[in-house]
Design a protein around this motif. Structure first.
Motif, PDB file in Angstrom:
ATOM      1  N   LEU A   1     -24.959  -7.585  16.395  1.00  0.00           N
ATOM      2  CA  LEU A   1     -26.192  -6.992  15.844  1.00  0.00           C
ATOM      3  C   LEU A   1     -25.929  -6.483  14.432  1.00  0.00           C
ATOM      4  CD1 LEU A   1     -29.114  -6.041  16.452  1.00  0.00           C
ATOM      5  CD2 LEU A   1     -28.128  -3.861  17.120  1.00  0.00           C
ATOM      6  N   ARG A   2     -26.762  -6.891  13.493  1.00  0.00           N
ATOM      7  CA  ARG A   2     -26.586  -6.469  12.101  1.00  0.00           C
ATOM      8  C   ARG A   2     -27.211  -5.081  11.957  1.00  0.00           C
ATOM      9  NH1 ARG A   2     -25.142  -9.341   7.659  1.00  0.00           N
ATOM     10  NH2 ARG A   2     -25.322 -11.350   8.713  1.00  0.00           N
ATOM     11  N   LEU A   3     -26.360  -4.094  11.709  1.00  0.00           N
ATOM     12  CA  LEU A   3     -26.849  -2.717  11.620  1.00  0.00           C
ATOM     13  C   LEU A   3     -27.194  -2.324  10.195  1.00  0.00           C
ATOM     14  CD1 LEU A   3     -24.192  -1.101  13.987  1.00  0.00           C
ATOM     15  CD2 LEU A   3     -26.562  -1.602  14.531  1.00  0.00           C
ATOM     16  N   VAL A   4     -26.483  -2.837   9.256  1.00  0.00           N
ATOM     17  CA  VAL A   4     -26.705  -2.484   7.854  1.00  0.00           C
ATOM     18  C   VAL A   4     -27.440  -3.648   7.201  1.00  0.00           C
ATOM     19  CG1 VAL A   4     -25.606  -1.927   5.668  1.00  0.00           C
ATOM     20  CG2 VAL A   4     -24.626  -1.069   7.813  1.00  0.00           C
ATOM     21  N   PRO A   5     -28.502  -3.410   6.440  1.00  0.00           N
ATOM     22  CA  PRO A   5     -29.180  -4.520   5.764  1.00  0.00           C
ATOM     23  C   PRO A   5     -28.182  -5.317   4.931  1.00  0.00           C
ATOM     24  CG  PRO A   5     -30.381  -2.482   5.466  1.00  0.00           C
ATOM     25  CD  PRO A   5     -29.109  -2.112   6.133  1.00  0.00           C
ATOM     26  N   SER A   6     -28.263  -6.605   5.095  1.00  0.00           N
ATOM     27  CA  SER A   6     -27.279  -7.434   4.401  1.00  0.00           C
ATOM     28  C   SER A   6     -27.625  -7.516   2.919  1.00  0.00           C
ATOM     29  CB  SER A   6     -27.285  -8.837   5.016  1.00  0.00           C
ATOM     30  OG  SER A   6     -28.602  -9.352   5.012  1.00  0.00           O
ATOM     31  N   HIS A   7     -26.590  -7.714   2.118  1.00  0.00           N
ATOM     32  CA  HIS A   7     -26.815  -7.885   0.683  1.00  0.00           C
ATOM     33  C   HIS A   7     -25.744  -8.836   0.151  1.00  0.00           C
ATOM     34  CE1 HIS A   7     -23.947  -4.570   1.113  1.00  0.00           C
ATOM     35  NE2 HIS A   7     -23.420  -4.986  -0.037  1.00  0.00           N
ATOM     36  N   ARG A   8     -25.968  -9.309  -1.016  1.00  0.00           N
ATOM     37  CA  ARG A   8     -25.055 -10.295  -1.590  1.00  0.00           C
ATOM     38  C   ARG A   8     -23.875  -9.575  -2.228  1.00  0.00           C
ATOM     39  NH1 ARG A   8     -25.640 -15.666  -2.738  1.00  0.00           N
ATOM     40  NH2 ARG A   8     -24.175 -16.465  -4.312  1.00  0.00           N
TER      41      ARG A   8
ATOM     42  N   HIS B   1     -28.890 -14.563   0.484  1.00  0.00           N
ATOM     43  CA  HIS B   1     -29.380 -13.276  -0.045  1.00  0.00           C
ATOM     44  C   HIS B   1     -29.543 -13.301  -1.555  1.00  0.00           C
ATOM     45  CE1 HIS B   1     -28.526 -11.935   3.963  1.00  0.00           C
ATOM     46  NE2 HIS B   1     -27.234 -12.182   3.813  1.00  0.00           N
ATOM     47  N   ALA B   2     -29.760 -14.503  -2.107  1.00  0.00           N
ATOM     48  CA  ALA B   2     -29.862 -14.609  -3.563  1.00  0.00           C
ATOM     49  C   ALA B   2     -31.160 -13.988  -4.061  1.00  0.00           C
ATOM     50  CB  ALA B   2     -29.785 -16.075  -3.983  1.00  0.00           C
ATOM     51  N   PHE B   3     -32.233 -14.160  -3.319  1.00  0.00           N
ATOM     52  CA  PHE B   3     -33.529 -13.586  -3.762  1.00  0.00           C
ATOM     53  C   PHE B   3     -33.465 -12.074  -3.785  1.00  0.00           C
ATOM     54  CE2 PHE B   3     -37.853 -13.291  -4.716  1.00  0.00           C
ATOM     55  CZ  PHE B   3     -38.456 -12.390  -3.858  1.00  0.00           C
ATOM     56  N   LYS B   4     -32.837 -11.488  -2.776  1.00  0.00           N
ATOM     57  CA  LYS B   4     -32.678 -10.027  -2.757  1.00  0.00           C
ATOM     58  C   LYS B   4     -31.856  -9.566  -3.949  1.00  0.00           C
ATOM     59  CE  LYS B   4     -32.858  -8.646   2.055  1.00  0.00           C
ATOM     60  NZ  LYS B   4     -32.074  -8.198   3.200  1.00  0.00           N
ATOM     61  N   HIS B   5     -30.845 -10.348  -4.276  1.00  0.00           N
ATOM     62  CA  HIS B   5     -29.997 -10.025  -5.423  1.00  0.00           C
ATOM     63  C   HIS B   5     -30.832 -10.047  -6.709  1.00  0.00           C
ATOM     64  CE1 HIS B   5     -26.223  -9.764  -7.654  1.00  0.00           C
ATOM     65  NE2 HIS B   5     -26.666 -10.734  -8.447  1.00  0.00           N
TER      66      HIS B   5
ATOM     67  N   LEU C   1     -34.085  -9.533  -6.949  1.00  0.00           N
ATOM     68  CA  LEU C   1     -34.990  -8.383  -6.966  1.00  0.00           C
ATOM     69  C   LEU C   1     -34.265  -7.122  -7.422  1.00  0.00           C
ATOM     70  CD1 LEU C   1     -37.068  -8.726  -3.651  1.00  0.00           C
ATOM     71  CD2 LEU C   1     -37.833  -9.133  -5.977  1.00  0.00           C
ATOM     72  N   ALA C   2     -32.978  -7.031  -7.042  1.00  0.00           N
ATOM     73  CA  ALA C   2     -32.225  -5.817  -7.380  1.00  0.00           C
ATOM     74  C   ALA C   2     -31.712  -5.832  -8.806  1.00  0.00           C
ATOM     75  CB  ALA C   2     -31.056  -5.655  -6.407  1.00  0.00           C
ATOM     76  N   THR C   3     -31.457  -7.018  -9.352  1.00  0.00           N
ATOM     77  CA  THR C   3     -30.783  -7.069 -10.652  1.00  0.00           C
ATOM     78  C   THR C   3     -31.701  -7.448 -11.814  1.00  0.00           C
ATOM     79  OG1 THR C   3     -30.127  -9.336 -10.121  1.00  0.00           O
ATOM     80  CG2 THR C   3     -28.519  -7.581  -9.671  1.00  0.00           C
ATOM     81  N   VAL C   4     -32.675  -8.304 -11.586  1.00  0.00           N
ATOM     82  CA  VAL C   4     -33.545  -8.735 -12.689  1.00  0.00           C
ATOM     83  C   VAL C   4     -34.491  -7.601 -13.034  1.00  0.00           C
ATOM     84  CG1 VAL C   4     -35.320 -10.362 -13.401  1.00  0.00           C
ATOM     85  CG2 VAL C   4     -33.397 -11.141 -11.994  1.00  0.00           C
ATOM     86  N   PRO C   5     -34.496  -7.124 -14.264  1.00  0.00           N
ATOM     87  CA  PRO C   5     -35.327  -5.956 -14.616  1.00  0.00           C
ATOM     88  C   PRO C   5     -36.818  -6.290 -14.538  1.00  0.00           C
ATOM     89  CG  PRO C   5     -34.214  -6.849 -16.553  1.00  0.00           C
ATOM     90  CD  PRO C   5     -33.676  -7.585 -15.405  1.00  0.00           C
ATOM     91  N   GLY C   6     -37.544  -5.494 -13.777  1.00  0.00           N
ATOM     92  CA  GLY C   6     -39.005  -5.610 -13.703  1.00  0.00           C
ATOM     93  C   GLY C   6     -39.536  -6.663 -12.767  1.00  0.00           C
TER      94      GLY C   6
ATOM     95  N   PHE D   1     -43.531 -16.075  -9.909  1.00  0.00           N
ATOM     96  CA  PHE D   1     -42.113 -15.702  -9.871  1.00  0.00           C
ATOM     97  C   PHE D   1     -41.334 -16.559 -10.866  1.00  0.00           C
ATOM     98  CE2 PHE D   1     -37.987 -14.811  -8.267  1.00  0.00           C
ATOM     99  CZ  PHE D   1     -37.353 -15.982  -7.882  1.00  0.00           C
ATOM    100  N   ILE D   2     -41.580 -17.859 -10.865  1.00  0.00           N
ATOM    101  CA  ILE D   2     -40.855 -18.769 -11.777  1.00  0.00           C
ATOM    102  C   ILE D   2     -41.224 -18.461 -13.224  1.00  0.00           C
ATOM    103  CG2 ILE D   2     -40.587 -21.183 -12.444  1.00  0.00           C
ATOM    104  CD1 ILE D   2     -39.146 -20.485  -9.858  1.00  0.00           C
ATOM    105  N   ARG D   3     -42.518 -18.204 -13.472  1.00  0.00           N
ATOM    106  CA  ARG D   3     -42.976 -17.915 -14.838  1.00  0.00           C
ATOM    107  C   ARG D   3     -42.298 -16.663 -15.368  1.00  0.00           C
ATOM    108  NH1 ARG D   3     -48.077 -19.128 -13.323  1.00  0.00           N
ATOM    109  NH2 ARG D   3     -48.571 -16.941 -12.995  1.00  0.00           N
ATOM    110  N   TYR D   4     -42.158 -15.680 -14.503  1.00  0.00           N
ATOM    111  CA  TYR D   4     -41.540 -14.412 -14.940  1.00  0.00           C
ATOM    112  C   TYR D   4     -40.093 -14.640 -15.337  1.00  0.00           C
ATOM    113  CZ  TYR D   4     -40.312  -9.463 -15.031  1.00  0.00           C
ATOM    114  OH  TYR D   4     -39.889  -8.210 -15.431  1.00  0.00           O
ATOM    115  N   LEU D   5     -39.375 -15.435 -14.517  1.00  0.00           N
ATOM    116  CA  LEU D   5     -37.961 -15.684 -14.827  1.00  0.00           C
ATOM    117  C   LEU D   5     -37.829 -16.475 -16.133  1.00  0.00           C
ATOM    118  CD1 LEU D   5     -36.460 -16.544 -11.308  1.00  0.00           C
ATOM    119  CD2 LEU D   5     -36.150 -14.466 -12.632  1.00  0.00           C
TER     120      LEU D   5
END
Lengths: 636, 173
Positions: free
Chosen positions: A100-107, A122-126, A128-133, A164-168
């Motif tokens: 059972l995964r107890l801690v939310p996974s991250h990259r 977990h690249a999308f989560k990464h 969201l956390a790193t790309v500003p805005g 999402f693509i346009r923003y990147l």
């Protein structure tokens, strides 16, 4: 605190020192092993036994040897169950579930490139956390789509992914890294993210505030609930035109009811024949709370009040004098009228509780009364049922003719049902009837009573207003009130011209006003013009007529006659038939006869009516004769 | 019931607060010991952080302290308030009619002076409700003035409620 900004993590030994209650394995939450797979169950039971033995004080070395695991495995298991962030509660039994995964996974690793691939887990989560805005940009689009707007957009996965693509690309994101290194460019991830966020945003918020009190109402008239209800049954009336009886279908009438919460007694009821219940109907109902009830003269065959049955105000002289504590209404516009609030708060001295908007559960006692009434009213063939698709609803083929049940019979049925309800025993009040409960309380409890000599002050229709006395050149001084000029000898004095005076009037009879000066000097009465004096009429009728005069539907010369003609012209509309009944009942109460009025006549026998000659009947129906209030014959 | 409160007005006035589109109407205006106060009743007892100081500062300009009371704190006194409601209703009705009950009040106090504790049924006759209306008003006035005391926290005023004589200022002849 560990690293700067990071929460402090503790081991399982520190946890047991800080929170020794977890040493007792019996206090750990229960996990149902049957919900796990067979393989997971085996490991789960093993983990559970390990923890139980460790908490019992057994040596870690012996436990490791017995279960053939290493010490590190034991420590990892114990930290998984009891360790973690110091300020958060431990996972406890959930940590025993294998896999059972107890801690939310991250990259952990950086995003791969074309020359150094590193997977897309977990690249999308990464991002969201790193790309500003990026996260704020996507969240803004989601929140905008949550509220429907004329200039908004219904968010689709394709549009969301494109944004999402346009923003990147706007940030010059390198083309050789995620999401441009995968075929779908992260479309499925975005689609899942969109669905999860929209579900979370549309989740209804649960209210936590306390709205209703928990106190139980047990005193008679401590709380009274009042509400209006459109009767689920159509009625009929008969029109006498040149001695031809014309049956007419009526629109549904409204029933206003007041019920006591503690004993369940029906305290008062009244019928409203207006398009919608008005403040006058409410005042009529409130006035009935403080006057002794009078039974109707029942004319419907086989209908009778139960023996010793009545409304409580008829029991004795003390019952109408009981002071009402709280009167609970809903937020209808009518209830916010100043006259209603003045009568309830100032005259009756009660507390007005309008409750929350769109919350009928707060008045469940009165809503239940209407539900009980429907049980019997739905037996009538001209019922409308509880909803448009009810099976018992009157079929459309029957609606071409007037119902069999007359308005008078319907009113008598409701009256009898209410009195019967007051005499029936109820389990809510220890097997007694509402009426007997009220009598018992009057005899044995200290109920607050109004003084025995203030009946006149409780008249709900008596009102006062401050007005000016005016005079036009060459004319008699007058008081302008409700679209009419009132004249009288008392105000024919130059001292009163353009001065304020107080008028006292009865809302149900506007033919005359009593005038006094601001100092209290009585100036006598002033009368409406002769055209308005022909028949007794109230505020509601006066306002309707003035509205029709302004719209040029009727002439100002004969307002009452013109209004009656207008209603007769529209007699085939069920709503106008209701108004016709209301006006005829009002006019029939007239005590002063004018030379123009016909004497009150009632049809004496059926032989006066020619029903077989159709040609004569049609001719008679076309010619509207001079009107008089007795044209409307209520069928008995 | 708080004897220091001499006036109470629900939703007394409407205020326009900068940054908020809708006008703000406080829940009640209370005069306690001659000092007016404005009270807002809110779930959880907390208001918007930007809103609260503006309103408090404005009302303090008019020497009216502003405070926020939680729904739960008010509902804790609901039972007692509902027991006092019929007493207040009768007194308002009597005041509107201009009824004088001084003689009846003295008579009731004299009855109480003989023993310290009595029941309501000893002071008022349950069988003579219509004849003794003035006595009932006098009794309620003595309750309101705290010259007589009845415990209305647990139950409403009944015939068997115990009545106690409070300490009276001066001497009753």
């Amino acid at each position: 605190m560990g690293q700067r900004g990071a929460p402090m993590r503790i081991t399982w030994r520190d946890r047991l020192e800080q929170q020794p209650e977890w040493r007792d394995f019996g206090h750990w939450p229960h996990v149902d092993p049957a919900s796990l797979s067979a393989a997971a169950q085996k490991k789960f039971h093993r983990n559970r036994e390990i923890i139980a033995r460790v908490l019992a004080g057994e040596s870690m070395t012996s436990i490791a040897r017995y279960f053939r695991v290493t010490g590190n495995t034991l420590t990892r298991l114990l930290n998984r169950c009891l360790g973690g962030v110091a300020d958060e509660s431990p996972t406890l039994s959930r940590g025993l579930i294998p896999g059972l995964r107890l801690v939310p996974s991250h990259r952990h690793n950086a995003l791969g490139r074309l020359d150094a691939p590193a997977g897309a887990a977990h690249a999308f989560k990464h991002l969201l956390a790193t790309v500003p805005g990026l996260e704020a940009h996507l969240e803004k689009r989601l929140k905008k789509s949550k509220t429907p707007s004329r200039t908004g957009e219904n968010q689709t996965p394709k549009a969301f992914h494109s944004a999402f693509i346009r923003y990147l690309k706007g940030l010059n994101w390198p083309e050789d890294t995620y999401p441009f290194t995968v075929t779908s460019r992260g479309y499925e991830t975005l689609r899942t993210y969109l669905r999860q966020r929209l579900t979370a945003l549309h989740m209804p918020k649960s209210t936590t505030r306390i709205i209703l009190s928990a106190t139980v109402t047990c005193r008679y008239c401590e709380e009274v609930q009042i509400d209006e209800y459109t009767v689920d049954c159509n009625g009929a009336v008969t029109l006498d035109l040149n001695r031809y009886l014309v049956p007419l279908r009526m629109a549904r009438i409204h029933l206003l009811t007041a019920r006591d919460v503690a004993t369940g007694n029906i305290l008062a009821y009244t019928f409203s024949l207006s398009h919608a219940p008005t403040a006058e109907d409410m005042l009529d109902l409130l006035g009935q709370l403080v006057t002794p009830w009078q039974p109707m003269a029942l004319s419907t065959p086989s209908l009778a009040y139960p023996p010793d049955g009545c409304i409580p105000t008829a029991l004795s002289e003390s019952f109408p004098r009981v002071m009402i504590g709280i009167i609970r209404l809903d937020n209808a516009w009518m209830h916010l009228a100043l006259t209603i609030r003045h009568y309830i708060c100032t005259v009756l001295g009660a507390t007005l509780n309008l409750g929350l908007v769109k919350y009928p559960q707060g008045r469940h006692v009165i809503e239940q009364a209407f539900a009980k009434l429907n049980v019997d009213l739905h037996r009538l063939p001209s019922t409308t049922g509880s909803h448009p698709h009810a099976e018992i609803r009157e079929p459309d083929t029957h609606k071409k003719k007037a119902p069999v049940i007359s308005l008078r019979a319907l009113e008598e049925i409701i009256s009898v049902l209410y009195v019967d309800h007051n005499t029936r025993t109820s389990g809510n009040i220890a097997g007694a009837s509402p009426l007997s409960t009220a009598q018992h309380q009057m005899a044995h409890r200290l109920l607050p009573l109004r003084p025995p000599y203030c009946d006149d002050a409780l008249n709900p229709f008596s009102e006062t207003r401050v007005v000016f006395v005016r005079q036009n050149k060459g004319h008699q001084p007058h008081i302008h009130f409700e679209g009419t000029r009132y004249k009288g000898r008392g105000i024919c004095d130059a001292d009163y011209i353009n001065q304020q005076v107080i008028i006292r009037f009865n809302r149900k009879d506007l033919r005359q006003l009593e005038v006094t000066t601001r100092d209290g000097l009585a100036l006598g009465s002033v009368l409406a013009p002769k055209t308005w004096q022909r028949f007794l009429h109230g505020m509601t009728t006066r306002k309707y007529i003035n509205q029709l005069v302004r719209q040029n539907f009727i002439e100002r010369d004969d307002p009452l006659g013109g209004y009656f003609d207008f209603l007769l012209d529209h007699r085939y509309l069920p709503t106008q038939v209701k108004e016709l009944i209301r006006v005829s009942r009002e006019f029939n109460q007239t005590t002063i006869l004018t030379p123009d009025a016909q004497p009150n006549e009632k049809p004496d026998s059926q032989s006066h009516y020619n029903l077989s000659n159709e040609a004569k009947q049609k001719k008679a129906l076309k010619e509207i004769p001079s009107w008089h209030p007795n044209m409307v014959v209520e069928r008995k | 019931m708080d004897p220091k409160v001499s006036a109470f007005v629900p939703q007394p006035f409407k205020l326009k607060v900068r940054g908020y589109r809708r006008p703000y109407v406080p829940d009640c205006y209370v005069v306690r010991c001659g000092q007016p106060q404005v009270i807002e009743i809110k779930a959880g007892g907390s208001l918007d952080k930007a809103f609260n100081p503006q309103v408090a500062a404005f009302l303090s300009w008019y020497d009216m302290p502003f405070s926020v009371v939680s729904n739960e704190a008010v509902l804790a006194f609901e039972q007692e308030a509902r027991h006092w409601l019929p007493v207040i209703q009768l007194l308002v009705c009597a005041q509107t009619m201009g009824v004088d009950t001084q003689a009846q009040e003295y008579s009731l106090l004299e009855k109480m002076l003989t023993t310290e504790r009595r029941q309501v049924a000893d002071l008022l006759n349950p069988g003579l409700r219509e004849e003794q209306w003035l006595d009932e008003i006098a009794f309620n006035r003595l309750l309101y003035q705290h010259k007589l005391q009845v415990d209305l926290q647990a139950s409403s005023l009944q015939w068997d409620s115990e009545v106690r004589l409070c300490a009276l200022p001066g001497v009753i002849a």
